[in-house]
Design a protein around this motif. Structure first.
Motif, mmCIF file in Angstrom:
data_model
loop_
_atom_site.group_PDB
_atom_site.id
_atom_site.type_symbol
_atom_site.label_atom_id
_atom_site.label_comp_id
_atom_site.label_asym_id
_atom_site.label_seq_id
_atom_site.Cartn_x
_atom_site.Cartn_y
_atom_site.Cartn_z
ATOM 1 N N ARG A 225 -29.843 9.128 -0.333
ATOM 2 C CA ARG A 225 -28.743 8.962 0.507
ATOM 3 C C ARG A 225 -28.217 6.930 0.041
ATOM 4 O O ARG A 225 -26.684 7.284 -0.575
ATOM 5 C CB ARG A 225 -28.667 8.477 1.874
ATOM 6 N N PHE A 226 -29.314 6.311 -0.691
ATOM 7 C CA PHE A 226 -29.315 4.557 -0.159
ATOM 8 C C PHE A 226 -28.702 4.876 -2.343
ATOM 9 O O PHE A 226 -26.836 3.590 -2.069
ATOM 10 C CB PHE A 226 -30.823 4.495 -0.653
ATOM 11 N N ILE A 227 -28.822 5.647 -2.896
ATOM 12 C CA ILE A 227 -28.093 6.089 -4.329
ATOM 13 C C ILE A 227 -26.425 6.411 -3.866
ATOM 14 O O ILE A 227 -25.007 5.143 -4.933
ATOM 15 C CB ILE A 227 -28.568 6.677 -5.135
ATOM 16 N N ARG A 228 -26.006 7.038 -3.051
ATOM 17 C CA ARG A 228 -24.482 7.475 -2.561
ATOM 18 C C ARG A 228 -23.749 6.172 -2.179
ATOM 19 O O ARG A 228 -22.652 5.956 -2.426
ATOM 20 C CB ARG A 228 -24.867 8.322 -1.466
ATOM 21 N N SER A 229 -25.172 5.561 -1.195
ATOM 22 C CA SER A 229 -23.997 4.660 -1.164
ATOM 23 C C SER A 229 -23.762 2.982 -1.537
ATOM 24 O O SER A 229 -23.039 2.487 -1.674
ATOM 25 C CB SER A 229 -25.208 3.567 0.248
ATOM 26 N N GLU A 230 -25.073 3.288 -3.055
ATOM 27 C CA GLU A 230 -24.084 2.299 -3.836
ATOM 28 C C GLU A 230 -23.320 2.087 -4.480
ATOM 29 O O GLU A 230 -22.326 1.704 -5.063
ATOM 30 C CB GLU A 230 -25.580 2.181 -4.574
ATOM 31 N N LEU A 231 -23.280 3.705 -4.865
ATOM 32 C CA LEU A 231 -21.751 4.403 -5.576
ATOM 33 C C LEU A 231 -20.280 4.228 -5.285
ATOM 34 O O LEU A 231 -19.723 3.758 -5.592
ATOM 35 C CB LEU A 231 -22.251 5.579 -5.562
ATOM 36 N N TYR A 232 -21.060 4.336 -3.263
ATOM 37 C CA TYR A 232 -19.574 4.102 -2.632
ATOM 38 C C TYR A 232 -18.537 2.590 -3.064
ATOM 39 O O TYR A 232 -17.856 2.843 -3.171
ATOM 40 C CB TYR A 232 -19.734 4.701 -1.336
ATOM 41 N N LEU A 233 -19.933 1.612 -2.605
ATOM 42 C CA LEU A 233 -19.291 0.289 -2.753
ATOM 43 C C LEU A 233 -18.179 0.453 -4.152
ATOM 44 O O LEU A 233 -17.384 -0.564 -4.142
ATOM 45 C CB LEU A 233 -20.800 -0.453 -2.169
ATOM 46 N N LEU B 207 -31.261 5.231 -12.541
ATOM 47 C CA LEU B 207 -31.633 5.933 -11.448
ATOM 48 C C LEU B 207 -29.540 6.531 -10.776
ATOM 49 O O LEU B 207 -29.506 7.448 -10.666
ATOM 50 C CB LEU B 207 -32.655 5.867 -10.201
ATOM 51 N N ASN B 208 -29.450 5.488 -10.109
ATOM 52 C CA ASN B 208 -27.913 5.314 -10.360
ATOM 53 C C ASN B 208 -27.753 5.947 -10.978
ATOM 54 O O ASN B 208 -26.385 7.118 -11.002
ATOM 55 C CB ASN B 208 -27.643 3.758 -9.850
ATOM 56 N N SER C 239 -23.393 -1.090 -10.207
ATOM 57 C CA SER C 239 -24.742 0.008 -10.330
ATOM 58 C C SER C 239 -24.788 0.253 -10.572
ATOM 59 O O SER C 239 -25.799 1.036 -10.723
ATOM 60 C CB SER C 239 -23.799 0.517 -8.986
ATOM 61 N N THR C 240 -24.298 0.399 -12.012
ATOM 62 C CA THR C 240 -24.089 1.539 -13.473
ATOM 63 C C THR C 240 -24.592 0.661 -14.887
ATOM 64 O O THR C 240 -24.624 1.581 -15.617
ATOM 65 C CB THR C 240 -23.689 2.448 -13.512
#
Length: 436
Positions: free
Chosen positions: A20-28, A76-77, A122-123
C-alpha cells in the motif's frame, strides 16, 4: 483465549502495508496511473524470490519484501512498477510464437527502458554502462517495443542473452500464460488491462501539460501493445450471433427428460433443445496483396495460422465458406473453400499470382459484385493482408473490413471505417524455436 500473532502472520500483514505504501509513493509521481496501481490483488507466495503477476494477482514473498523495504526501498518501487507495466503493455498475452526466454528478456528491457526515462524520484537510479549501450543501440529504431527489441536480440548467442537477462531481470514471469496455454488465464483479465491502458493514455492527455520523455514512451508502448494484440482475439471481431443445431445445456433439464423415461419407458417427457445462439464465423473473405513487395513464405504461414484458428470448432459454423482472393492492381485469383479440412492441401500448393502495383479497390469491387450476384450471401468480414502501400477505397463496404500489416503503415491513409492490426513476422515464422 487471545490469539498470539505468529512471525509469518506478522510478515504477511507488514508486506500488505508495504504494498500500500509503494502504491502511494508511485501515485504521487505518476497520478495518471491511479487506476492501474490498484488493479492487481496482493497475494503472498513463498515460492517466489521477487514479484510476479498473472494479470490478476501481484504475488510476492513476504520475507523478501520486508528485507528490500529496509535495504533498498527504491528498487521495490521499481519492481512493483515493472510488473504493472508488463500488464499495461499486454506483454503477458503477446508472446505468440516467440521464443519464451528471448521474449521475456525483450519485455523486461522494454519496461526498464520506460522506467529509466521517467525520471521519477521514487524510481530513479543511475544507469549502468550496459544499459546505456543497449539503449543507445535500440534508439536507432523508429520506436521501441518488446517486439522490436525481440527482433534486435533474437540472433544473440547464449552468453549475450544471459548478460541481458542478468542486467534487466526484475520480476518472475512464471505465471505468464504459455503460448500453448493461452486459455489458462481468464480472458477478462486481458480485457480489463486493455481498458486500464486506454484510461492511462486518456489520463496522460488530460494532464494539461507537455508529456515528459518517459510519458511519451509509455504512451507509445501502450499503443504498440494494442496494435499487436493477439491475432486470435482479433478474429473474434468477425463472429456473428446465429442459431446452431446443438444441445443447449443452459436450457435442457435432465430431470424432466429422465422422468419421461421412467414412466413411458422409451419416450422422454421433454425433447432436448436442439439449437442455441452462438457467436461464430460463417462466411469470410481473405484478400492477399500480391504486389512485388509481398513475401510468399510469409503469406503461406499467415494462411496456415489463420486456418488453424478458424478450424477450431468454436470459431466457425459447421457449414462455412472461405474465399482466398489474390490481388495486386487487378484480381488475379479466387479460390472458394467449403471444407476446412482441405486447407492444408491448398496451402501446400499455394503460389502467389501477380507482382504488380498495389490497389485495394479492385478486390472490394470484385467482392461487391459477388454479393450482388448472390455468390456471397452472409459475408461476416474481409481480411486484407498487405504491406499497406496502396490505394484505399473511399466508400465504406457493407461488411466488416480489416487490413493486416506486417510492417509500419501510415495511419492517416487508412480509412476510418477500416480496422487495422499490426502483426509481427515472428508470429508466422517457420523457424524452429530455441529453448535457451
Amino acid at each position: 483465549m487471545e490469539h498470539i500473532q505468529t512471525q509469518s502472520e506478522w510478515e504477511r500483514e507488514m508486506s500488505v502495508k508495504i504494498i500500500r505504501f509503494i502504491r502511494s509513493e508511485l501515485y504521487l509521481d505518476l497520478r495518471y496511473l491511479d487506476l492501474a496501481l490498484s488493479a492487481l490483488i496482493p497475494e503472498s507466495d513463498s515460492s517466489l524470490k521477487t514479484f510476479a503477476t498473472d494479470g490478476i494477482y501481484l504475488k510476492y514473498p513476504d520475507a523478501h519484501i520486508l528485507r528490500l523495504f529496509k535495504d533498498n526501498p527504491r528498487f521495490l518501487n521499481r519492481a512493483f512498477l515493472h510488473s504493472l507495466l508488463h500488464c499495461i503493455f499486454s506483454h503477458l498475452w503477446l508472446a505468440g510464437s516467440h521464443i519464451p526466454s528471448v521474449w521475456n528478456i525483450s519485455c523486461d528491457i522494454a519496461v526498464e527502458y520506460v522506467i529509466d526515462h521517467m525520471n521519477c524520484p521514487s524510481t530513479s537510479r543511475i544507469l549502468t554502462w550496459s544499459r546505456q549501450q543497449i539503449y543507445h543501440s535500440l534508439e536507432k529504431e523508429p520506436y521501441i517495443s518488446a517486439a522490436v527489441i525481440y527482433r534486435a536480440i533474437a540472433e544473440f548467442d547464449e552468453t549475450q542473452l544471459l548478460a541481458l537477462q542478468t542486467e534487466f531481470y526484475t520480476d518472475d514471469h512464471c505465471y505468464w500464460p504459455m503460448q500453448n496455454q493461452q486459455s489458462a488465464l481468464p480472458q477478462n483479465a486481458k480485457d480489463q488491462w486493455d481498458k486500464i491502458a486506454r484510461q492511462t493514455r486518456m489520463n496522460q492527455e488530460l494532464q494539461g501539460r507537455e508529456a515528459t520523455d518517459g510519458e511519451q514512451l509509455l504512451a507509445a508502448q501502450i499503443k504498440a501493445g494494442r496494435s499487436r494484440r493477439s491475432y486470435r482475439d482479433f478474429l473474434k471481431k468477425f463472429s456473428i450471433l446465429r442459431e446452431e443445431l446443438h444441445l443447449d445445456p443452459d436450457e435442457f433439464d435432465i430431470n424432466f427428460y429422465t422422468y419421461g423415461f421412467r414412466f413411458y419407458k422409451n419416450m422422454p417427457l421433454i425433447e432436448p433443445l436442439e439449437a442455441r445462439e452462438v457467436r461464430k464465423i460463417q462466411e469470410f473473405v481473405i484478400v492477399i496483396d500480391t504486389s512485388g513487395s509481398t513475401n510468399g513464405d510469409l503469406v503461406k504461414n499467415f494462411l496456415r495460422e489463420t486456418f488453424e484458428i478458424l478450424h477450431q470448432k468454436e470459431r466457425f459454423f459447421t457449414k462455412c465458406r472461405v474465399r482466398i482472393i489474390q490481388c495486386d492492381e487487378h484480381v488475379r485469383s479466387d479460390q472458394l473453400i467449403e471444407d476446412l479440412s482441405r486447407c492444408d492441401q491448398l496451402i501446400e500448393h499455394f503460389t502467389l499470382i501477380g507482382g504488380g502495383g498495389t490497389n485495394f479497390c479492385p478486390a472490394f469491387s470484385y467482392v461487391n459484385d459477388l454479393m450482388q450476384q448472390g455468390f456471397i450471401s452472409h459475408l461476416d468480414g474481409l481480411l486484407y493482408f498487405t504491406d499497406g502501400r496502396g490505394i484505399y477505397p473511399q466508400k465504406k463496404p457493407p461488411y466488416q473490413t480489416a487490413f493486416l500489416y506486417l510492417e509500419d503503415y501510415d495511419e492517416f491513409n487508412v480509412p476510418s471505417w477500416a480496422m487495422r492490426l499490426r502483426l509481427e513476422p515472428e508470429e508466422f515464422s517457420t523457424k524452429n524455436r530455441r529453448q535457451l
